[in-house]
Design an enzyme around this catalytic site. Structure first.
Site, PDB file in Angstrom:
ATOM      1  CG  LEU A 599      -1.904  -1.177   1.325  1.00 33.71           C
ATOM      2  CD1 LEU A 599      -2.703  -1.064   2.601  1.00 33.71           C
ATOM      3  CD2 LEU A 599      -2.810  -1.241   0.121  1.00 33.71           C
ATOM      4  N   GLY A 600       1.982   1.179   0.607  1.00 34.60           N
ATOM      5  CA  GLY A 600       2.877   2.331   0.668  1.00 34.60           C
ATOM      6  C   GLY A 600       4.256   1.882   1.078  1.00 34.60           C
ATOM      7  CB  SER A 601       7.254   1.350  -0.341  1.00 32.34           C
ATOM      8  OG  SER A 601       8.591   0.976  -0.064  1.00 32.34           O
ATOM      9  CB  ALA A 603      13.548   6.036   3.649  1.00 34.29           C
ATOM     10  N   GLY A 605      10.425   1.419   5.764  1.00 34.30           N
ATOM     11  CA  GLY A 605       9.544   0.269   5.797  1.00 34.30           C
ATOM     12  C   GLY A 605       8.414   0.411   4.826  1.00 34.30           C
ATOM     13  CE  LYS A 606       7.989  -4.839   2.487  1.00 33.80           C
ATOM     14  NZ  LYS A 606       8.565  -5.570   1.349  1.00 33.80           N
ATOM     15  CB  VAL A 607       1.654   0.182   5.017  1.00 36.54           C
ATOM     16  CG1 VAL A 607       0.281  -0.331   5.415  1.00 36.54           C
ATOM     17  CG2 VAL A 607       2.252   1.028   6.137  1.00 36.54           C
ATOM     18  CE  LYS A 627       2.508   1.881  10.434  1.00 36.25           C
ATOM     19  NZ  LYS A 627       2.373   3.095  11.266  1.00 36.25           N
ATOM     20  CG  ASP A 818       3.735  14.213  10.204  1.00 36.38           C
ATOM     21  OD1 ASP A 818       3.412  15.295   9.675  1.00 36.38           O
ATOM     22  OD2 ASP A 818       4.281  13.290   9.594  1.00 36.38           O
TER      23      ASP A 818
END
Length: 1087
Positions: A599-601, A603, A605-607, A627, A818
């Site tokens: 779903l997302g990457s 620097a 890690g990734k989901v 995650k 954030d």
């Protein structure tokens, strides 16, 4: 008739008066015969005086005492009569009137005779006017004196005051004034007439000191002149002004000169006499003398000065150095020239025809006057340099003459060897050594050799070389730079030897040495040097790599838990997440998890999209987001991910945050299992639905899209991370590691560990069971149907839900740090969920993040205190919430359009610059933004108050609908909720409540939690007691039959399975093969 006897007596006295002092006439008589008389103002009065001889009158003479008439009358009795008549009498006529014989001698201004004192009272002039000379009173030191402030009215009361307006006590006589001993200085008399104060003239008393000498000084502006100028000589007498002064000078006989009393300065008791002689000639040369004599004493003092007059100006030089001067290098040297000149000359120092400016750093010139016609000029070398050598010219000139003095400056430099090198010529062993030397004077060069290398430290081991040796040749010459180049050639070098070059001049000698190596040894040294250079390069490369590795940004969780350490909550500390407990109830078996697309990457890690089996009874199969770190993660990043997990377990469940469902922490990489949000991040959703929104709100024209910084048709240029289903990036290796015990994933159909999850029932929004609201817009606010589009009420709904989610985090003392639209996800039913997606975002290449040291910060979303003071609190999250509102109501626009994050940006934020209202925001919404952007954190609203404000902008039925959905969520068997209750049944984690009262307790606990959101302390929700085993058994027996029904009744996270259009029979078959009843398949509607 004979002469009367009285006549003979008077005549006899006149004849013998000068000889006989005993023959005196009786005093004259005055009519009226009184001592004093008061005369009315402006009246006339007459005084008649008669005597045996001719008589005269003495009367007061003051300003205004005119209109006095004196006449003589004949008298038959032989007396002499004089009449004084005054018309229109005034105060000026007040005074002593004396009638006296003409032959009476006057002593000190007084005569002997008959007197009468006349008063003429004048209410407008109570004091008798005095003459200017009477106002300056000279008195000998120690003698009494009179201050003559007489009054025109004898009954007036008079006070004497000094210069400080303080009263001075003394005897007062209206006919004389004040009598006594007074200090030097000014005095004034005062009197009151009918309530009005009058002052007399000021009287200045000057005391003559009793001295035996006169301090006299003579001063001349100059003692040297040239013809045509003007001589001015001043004579000053101190301490006594009653003097007579006399000048004696060469031109006095011809009465040449003007004498002037310049001024009188009473406080310093100084008299200045000035003698001026214009257009002087040479013959005016001589002594100028002033003589002072005391007026009352035999005291005399004289002083003189010698004046010289020249025909024209002159200059005489006296240099203190020779025409050739040698200075050692770095020496400090002064060159002094004494001068006698008139008029004063201008002096210049020039080096090589260039004028030297005063106060340079290394060459300093100065000129000063020693006496009237004597001067001194100095050229100072500070740390002399070689380039200071040259010709120095000293130039002097005045109105009548010009003089020059030139000398040569030579800087002596010690011998210096610039270079010493050897030149290999062929393999036969012939070698030449060259020595390049310089110095002033030029140095001599000598060569020495040492054949025993071990003993070369001893000077006795060195041998002087000469040209007499057959295999050695030496020569020397000057090169084009005026340097000495000497060389020695060895015809053959068979063994290593040392060669020394010696350069010597008057200032000393220097040496340099080198070794000559035989050709057979040179190749071995070359190899060793190459190896050493390679080793150094490798070491430097390793150091650079380590530095780069350490400077590489590390992953850190943005969410932080804080703990207040002050009563007012303004001081706090971060709670170390690693100190928080981790409950093993969150642990989920790895073989129950199947991973899918990324779903997302980022620097670090990734989901990954995943499917979890067995998270709850009502939802045996659930789509989740997992995650994880990349395989190259460092230990610090693994610790950061574990900290994130502990914080999420600490927070607990809430409708508007991405809830933790489970975790895999044992026997492999760390996985954090969270809810899956169907619509991705809020920025992506707003961009995709922007056109739909504008079509629903035609009053908002489609303006130029500069605020978005992109073409609407080109969504590939967006700087936000889009949670799309791209199959990019590598999967984390799920196989067993070499060094750890690894539990493999449960293999499903066809033995695949990684399932490419298709769009199936889990992609379809579920439906909620809720009441119909009166307004159509309200019906769609929390709708599952994405086809309804995007409305302004949706934007307000998103705003409200984020406020509620942040209110929950604040109640847990959690600071987000954030908060932005990219970290807000949208689940089915348009439910907003707050998350931290930093792990799966490449922040190093994301323009929203600015590098700060070893980390990247979202500066445009940060509060001023976070940017400049590194201070993060719930109130700094409030600032970010205001920025988030701007993103929402600009439909995902770029913040601070056209502004780069640089010093100008920071200065504008400090000075109070804020973004303008976005196009789609109402005035009420923009007012919320402005409140969130208050520069003083304590004046910003809390999230509790923000949710109250936003709630007031929504329809009345909205909160009821939202609260029902939230309550249903807390009552459901959602894994995030059940794992926070107690572990009642190891086989099944379900809805286990004792009774409905506990549910109400949880509701009330949530309300209390909202009220304490800004308290600064962690306020956990109340625990729910598990039901008894009997009741649990009853519920479990019916759970399989009523799972669908209970899911519908909760209305929160489950809905019955309905086949979607894009769903295939193979999907159903796959679930049948693994033993899952599709009728029992439910999905959380909030995912």
């Amino acid at each position: 008739m004979g002469t009367p006897p009285r006549t003979f007596l008077i005549l006899g006295c006149f004849l013998t008066g000068p000889l006989l002092t005993l023959c005196q006439l009786p005093l004259p008589t005055i009519v009226p015969n009184r001592n004093e008389m008061v005369v009315q103002l402006n009246s006339n009065f007459t005084l008649k005086c008669s005597g045996d001889s001719e008589v005269s009158w003495q009367y007061p003479v003051t300003e205004g005492s005119h209109r006095i008439d004196i006449r003589h009358e004949e008298n038959n009795s032989g007396l002499f009569v004089t009449v004084l008549e005054v018309g229109n009498a005034s105060a000026a006529h007040t005074g002593m009137y004396v009638c006296y014989y003409n032959h009476t001698q006057v002593e000190d201004g007084e005569v002997e005779g008959k007197d009468i004192y006349i008063y003429v009272p004048d209410p407008d002039m109570p004091f008798v006017p005095s003459l200017p000379e009477d106002q300056f009173i000279l008195v000998e030191e120690g003698d009494p004196t009179v201050i003559p402030c007489r009054t025109s009215d004898p009954s007036a009361e008079v006070t004497l005051v000094n210069s400080l307006d303080k009263p001075v006590y003394a005897f007062y006589d209206s006919k004389q004034g004040f009598v006594g001993n007074f200090l030097a200085g000014p005095y004034t008399c005062k009197t009151m007439v009918k309530g009005v104060e009058f002052k007399s003239d000021e009287f200045l008393i000057y005391i003559l000191r009793a001295t035996s000498q006169l301090p006299v000084e003579i001063e001349a502006l100059k003692t040297v002149y040239k013809t045509g100028e003007t001589i001015v000589v001043t004579c000053v007498v101190f301490d006594n002004e009653v003097v007579n002064l006399q000048w004696n000078y060469p031109g006095k006989v011809k009465e040449k000169g003007l004498i002037k009393l310049d001024d009188i300065k009473v406080p310093s008791q100084k008299l200045v006499y000035m003698l001026t002689i214009p257009d002087v000639l040479v013959k005016d040369t001589g002594d100028y003398e002033c003589t002072a004599r005391h007026a009352t004493k035999e005291v005399k003092e004289n002083k003189k000065v010698v004046i010289t007059v020249h025909d024209k100006g002159f200059i005489h030089l006296e240099p203190q150095f020779s025409p050739l001067e040698a200075v050692n290098l770095h020496e400090v040297k002064n060159f002094v020239v004494d001068v006698q000149a008139y008029p004063a000359p201008k002096m210049y120092w020039l080096k090589d025809n260039v004028t030297l400016i005063e106060n340079l750093t290394e060459i300093v010139t100065s000129s000063n006057r020693v006496q009237e016609t004597r001067f001194q000029s100095v050229l100072k070398l500070i740390r002399a340099k070689e380039e200071d050598s040259g010709t120095i010219l000293w130039l002097l000139k005045n109105e009548d003459e010009i003089k020059r003095y030139t000398f040569s400056l030579l800087i002596q430099v010690p011998a210096l060897i610039l270079d010493l090198m050897d030149d290999h010529q062929g393999s036969a062993g012939r070698q030449t050594v060259r020595c390049l030397a310089e110095g002033t004077p030029l140095p001599d060069v000598e060569w020495l050799v040492c054949k025993d290398i071990k003993k070369c430290s001893n000077d006795t081991s060195w041998t002087l070389l000469t040209n007499n040796i057959s295999d050695i040749h030496m020569e020397a010459h000057l090169d084009e730079r005026n340097m000495v180049e000497s060389q020695v050639t060895f015809q053959k070098v068979e063994e290593t030897l040392a060669v020394r070059c010696v350069a010597r001049n008057d200032l000393g000698a220097v040496t340099r040495e080198l070794k000559l190596v035989a050709p057979t040894l040179r190749s071995e040294l070359t190899v060793a040097a190459a190896v050493l250079v390679l080793l150094v390069i490798v070491i430097i490369s390793l150091i650079v790599l380590v530095i780069i590795w350490k400077q590489k940004p590390r992953y850190e969780i943005r969410w932080r838990v804080i703990e207040s350490i002050s009563p007012d909550g303004h001081e706090y500390i971060y709670v170390d997440p690693m100190q928080l407990p981790y409950d093993s109830r969150w642990e989920f078996p790895r073989d129950g998890l199947v991973l899918g697309r990324i779903l997302g990457s980022g620097a670090f890690g990734k989901v990954v999209e995943g499917t979890a089996y067995g998270l709850s009874r009502s939802q045996p199969v659930m789509k989740v987001a997992v995650k994880m770190l990349k395989p190259t993660a460092r230990s610090s990043e693994k610790q950061a991910l574990m900290s994130e997990l502990k914080i999420m377990t600490h927070l607990g469940p809430h409708l508007n945050i991405v809830n933790l469902l489970g975790a895999c922490t044992k026997s492999g990489p760390i996985y954090i299992i969270t809810e899956y949000c169907f619509y991705g991040d809020l920025v992506n959703y707003l961009h995709k639905n922007r056109d739909n929104f504008l079509s629903r709100h035609p009053e908002k024209p489609k303006k130029d899209l500069d605020i978005f910084g992109m073409n609407p048709a080109d969504e590939s240029t967006r700087s936000y991370v889009i949670l799309s289903f791209e199959n990019t990036g590598e999967y984390m290796d799920m196989k067993q590691a070499d060094t750890t015990q690894y539990v493999p994933m449960l293999e499903r159909k066809e033995g695949s560990k990684y399932s490419d999850i298709q769009r199936s029932v889990y992609d379809r929004p579920a439906s909620y069971k809720k009441k119909s609201l009166s307004e159509s817009e309200v019906k769609n606010l929390l709708s599952d149907d994405g086809s309804e589009g995007l409305s302004l009420l949706d934007l307000l709904s998103f705003t409200y839900q984020v406020a509620r989610g942040m209110e929950f985090l604040a109640s847990k003392n959690c600071v987000h740090r954030d908060l932005a639209a990219r970290n807000v996800l949208l689940a089915q039913g348009k439910i907003v969920k707050i998350c931290d997606f930093g792990l799966a975002r490449d922040i190093m290449h994301d323009s929203n993040y600015v590098s700060k040291g070893s980390t990247f910060l979202p500066v445009k979303w940060m509060a001023p205190e976070s940017i400049f003071d590194n201070l993060y609190t719930t109130l700094s999250d409030v600032w970010s919430y205001g920025i988030l509102l701007w993103e929402i109501f600009s439909l995902g626009g770029i913040l601070y359009p056209g502004m780069m994050v640089d010093s100008t940006f920071y200065n504008k934020i400090k000075s109070g610059y804020r973004m303008a209202k976005p196009d789609h925001a109402t005035n009420e919404v923009y007012e919320i933004m402005v409140k969130c952007w208050n520069n003083e954190p304590e004046k910003r609203p809390s999230f509790y108050h923000l949710s109250e404000i936003v709630e007031s902008l929504l329809p009345g039925e909205y909160k009821k609908s939202y609260e029902k959905i939230h309550l249903d969520f807390l009552k459901s068997d959602h894994p995030a909720v059940t794992r926070m209750r107690g572990d009642c049944d190891n086989a099944y984690i379900g809805v286990t409540y004792k009774n409905e009262d506990k549910i109400k307790d949880r509701e009330s606990g949530f309300d209390e939690q909202r009220l304490s959101a800004d308290s600064g302390y962690i306020t956990p929700l109340p625990d729910i007691d598990p039901v008894s085993e009997d009741e649990l058994g009853k519920r479990n027996r019916h759970s399989s039959q009523t799972s669908e029904e209970s899911a519908i009744e909760t209305g929160s996270s489950s809905s019955t399975f309905i086949k979607r259009e894009d769903e295939t029979i193979e999907d159903i078959d796959m679930m049948d093969d693994i033993g899952i009843d599709s009728s029992d398949l439910v999905e959380d509607s909030f995912l």
